[in-house]
Write an enzyme that holds these catalytic residues in place. Structure first.
Site, mmCIF file in Angstrom:
data_model
loop_
_atom_site.group_PDB
_atom_site.id
_atom_site.type_symbol
_atom_site.label_atom_id
_atom_site.label_comp_id
_atom_site.label_asym_id
_atom_site.label_seq_id
_atom_site.Cartn_x
_atom_site.Cartn_y
_atom_site.Cartn_z
ATOM 1 N N GLY A 12 0.781 -1.234 0.000
ATOM 2 C CA GLY A 12 0.000 0.000 0.000
ATOM 3 C C GLY A 12 0.810 1.280 0.000
ATOM 4 N N SER A 13 2.004 1.274 -0.602
ATOM 5 C CA SER A 13 2.818 2.492 -0.565
ATOM 6 C C SER A 13 2.178 3.630 -1.348
ATOM 7 C CB SER A 13 4.240 2.208 -1.071
ATOM 8 O OG SER A 13 4.236 1.851 -2.430
ATOM 9 N N ASN A 14 1.502 3.325 -2.458
ATOM 10 C CA ASN A 14 0.803 4.387 -3.187
ATOM 11 C C ASN A 14 -0.417 4.871 -2.415
ATOM 12 O OD1 ASN A 14 2.015 5.227 -5.763
ATOM 13 N ND2 ASN A 14 1.938 3.055 -6.255
ATOM 14 N N ARG A 65 -14.852 -16.637 -9.751
ATOM 15 C CA ARG A 65 -14.343 -15.334 -10.177
ATOM 16 C C ARG A 65 -15.464 -14.357 -10.508
ATOM 17 N NH1 ARG A 65 -9.428 -13.374 -12.795
ATOM 18 N NH2 ARG A 65 -9.947 -11.408 -13.809
ATOM 19 N N LEU A 93 -9.587 -6.457 -13.358
ATOM 20 C CA LEU A 93 -11.027 -6.234 -13.335
ATOM 21 C C LEU A 93 -11.680 -6.722 -14.619
ATOM 22 C CD1 LEU A 93 -11.252 -2.637 -11.818
ATOM 23 C CD2 LEU A 93 -11.466 -4.826 -10.620
ATOM 24 N N ASN A 107 -5.389 3.693 -12.753
ATOM 25 C CA ASN A 107 -4.359 2.745 -12.337
ATOM 26 C C ASN A 107 -2.997 3.383 -12.562
ATOM 27 O OD1 ASN A 107 -3.262 0.321 -11.394
ATOM 28 N ND2 ASN A 107 -3.249 -0.619 -13.416
ATOM 29 N N HIS A 109 1.127 2.253 -13.359
ATOM 30 C CA HIS A 109 1.914 1.122 -13.856
ATOM 31 C C HIS A 109 3.388 1.520 -13.901
ATOM 32 C CE1 HIS A 109 2.746 -2.540 -16.062
ATOM 33 N NE2 HIS A 109 3.448 -1.827 -16.925
ATOM 34 N N GLU A 174 6.312 7.225 -8.606
ATOM 35 C CA GLU A 174 4.891 6.899 -8.498
ATOM 36 C C GLU A 174 4.251 7.650 -7.344
ATOM 37 O OE1 GLU A 174 3.775 2.758 -8.461
ATOM 38 O OE2 GLU A 174 5.491 2.196 -9.686
#
Length: 211
Positions: A12-14, A65, A93, A107, A109, A174
């Site tokens: 969870g660093s972002n 799923r 997703l 998102n 990346h 990021e």
């Protein structure tokens, strides 16, 4: 104020960088919930420490799923938000489910897309011999890291880089870029026309700019 639901799978660093931007007043937003597909994700522990709603949703229940994706979508709809923020979320997703969300899904990346999509971006960049890698914030669509690009930050590849060193330098960028993009979204500065995304200057803000 930009209301966000953050989807996570790991440390969870972002997520931490986004919450830090909120606490500093740089990002006019709030995190309505943090949802993870992994029960032991450190990001959930962080969310609880900060008093944020932390939700674990098990993707391995009997409904399979598709059942998980439908449960996740229902939970997101129940909580409510202005956008979804994927921050180290390792579950792809199903676009047939999430196209009905009707709000921006973002998102980040660790590569300069469209180069090197997927889970091994830094390794692939080094193997290819590129001189610059970096990170990309993009809208999510039905493909793997294929959505319209909002912003990118290049990171030079050094001769002595291995995957760990390069990944660490990209991650540092990021943590700057993602909160900045969310600030643009909160201020109505992002405009999207198909695959083309423009960021308006501060003095050209208009209403309705959330994707």
């Amino acid at each position: 104020m930009l209301a966000m639901i953050v989807l996570v799978s790991g440390r969870g660093s972002n997520l931490m960088s986004i919450q830090a931007a909120i606490e500093k007043g740089a990002l006019d937003g709030r995190i309505n919930a943090v949802i993870s597909n992994k029960r032991e994700a450190a990001a959930l522990a962080f969310a609880k420490e900060k008093g944020l709603p932390a939700v674990w949703m098990n993707p391995k229940e009997e409904d399979g799923r598709m059942g998980y994706e439908n449960r996740l979508f229902s939970e997101i709809e129940k909580i409510g938000s202005d956008c979804l923020v994927l921050a180290g979320y390792s579950f792809l997703l199903n676009w047939d489910v999430f196209r009905h969300y009707g709000k921006p899904i973002l998102n980040i990346h660790p590569a300069l897309l469209p180069a090197f999509p997927g889970m091994t971006a830094q390794r692939d960049a080094l193997a290819y011999g590129v001189k610059y890698s970096g990170c990309t914030v993009h809208f999510v669509d039905g493909g793997m890291d294929s959505g319209p690009i909002i912003a990118q930050k290049p990171v030079p590849v050094m001769d002595l880089d291995d995957e760990e060193r390069l990944s660490a330098r990209i991650l540092a960028e990021e943590h700057k870029l993602y909160p900045e993009v969310l600030t643009w979204l909160a201020r109505g500065r992002i405009r999207r026309d198909g695959r083309i995304v423009r960021v308006l200057p501060d003095d050209a803000e208009e209403g309705g700019g959330r994707g």
